[in-house]
Design an enzyme around this catalytic site. Sequence first.
Site, mmCIF file in Angstrom:
data_model
loop_
_atom_site.group_PDB
_atom_site.id
_atom_site.type_symbol
_atom_site.label_atom_id
_atom_site.label_comp_id
_atom_site.label_asym_id
_atom_site.label_seq_id
_atom_site.Cartn_x
_atom_site.Cartn_y
_atom_site.Cartn_z
ATOM 1 N N GLU A 45 34.369 62.665 54.290
ATOM 2 C CA GLU A 45 34.217 62.389 53.041
ATOM 3 C C GLU A 45 32.628 62.961 52.916
ATOM 4 O OE1 GLU A 45 34.581 60.748 48.237
ATOM 5 O OE2 GLU A 45 34.482 59.721 49.948
ATOM 6 N N LYS A 118 38.159 66.764 44.005
ATOM 7 C CA LYS A 118 39.043 66.177 43.487
ATOM 8 C C LYS A 118 39.498 65.336 42.564
ATOM 9 C CE LYS A 118 38.079 61.173 45.413
ATOM 10 N NZ LYS A 118 36.681 60.152 46.623
ATOM 11 N N CYS A 155 39.595 61.867 49.829
ATOM 12 C CA CYS A 155 39.496 59.929 49.262
ATOM 13 C C CYS A 155 40.712 59.635 48.159
ATOM 14 C CB CYS A 155 38.229 59.911 49.038
ATOM 15 S SG CYS A 155 38.295 57.256 49.878
#
Length: 286
Positions: A45, A118, A155
């Site tokens: 990331e 995300k 993540c």
Amino acid sequence: MMTRTITVAAIQSSFGPDMKANLDKVEAFVCDAAKENAQVILPPELFQGIYFPTRQDPKWFETAYGVGEHPCVRALQKLAKSLEVVIPISFFEKEGPRHYNSVAIADTDGEILGVYRKSHIPDGPGYQEKYYFRPGDTGFKAWKTRHGTIGVGICWDQWYPEAARAMMLEGAELLLYPTAIGTEPYDATLDTSGRWQRVMQGHAVANAVPVVAANRIGVEDNDGVSQSYYGHSFVADHAGDLVAQFGSTDEGVLVARFDLDALARYRAEWGFFRDRRTDLYAKGLV
């Protein structure tokens, strides 16, 4: 009939403040993975620089680009085409006045299939992402690449079973999670690497799918705020077993190969998707 297989790779590395140096490092690892016949190669990331959300500073907004303008996206698109590999490219995205933590999916012809933003944005000591990123508006997706259909979360998304299941329901044959995670500033003795791995191994088991996680390593300084990243990148198979993994200091690529047809048969045999009770799930889940 030819068996459908896929060879995947996860990159684990340290990163610094220089974007070009970080890009050069990732490109070298992509080439290393391609030499080992990897077809889908996952960098960590926000590999373009240090993980900047350890503190709030408006200067970092200057490092955001549109998907078609980001130097790292453009460079890795070209590399994906030259090597005929798929690269999910994590980047700090700017769209008008909005900012996202995003991944662009570069297919083997260098074209960007689309962008995932995300969905779950953390906000706590050392991970102050809500200051920088809006919650993603793309929803969870499965990308039909030349080498197979992949789902990509980012993540904090990896802790949510709903995200993994949503990507599977879209047709994913492999789940990938680029990551930047390490120490907790409020408790230097807390090491979450084990539970971090286990939650994704659970996604692998519950969805009968391989999972790939790529993390960074090393200690980074962000204008006086220091944070250490614990690595432990891994590839888990459909049963949740770790078939390849790094420790806390290794740099390089992890490579694993899977038989997609055998995985599809296994998934059907176990009945996880056949026996879902969607009529019972709505209450209490929102």
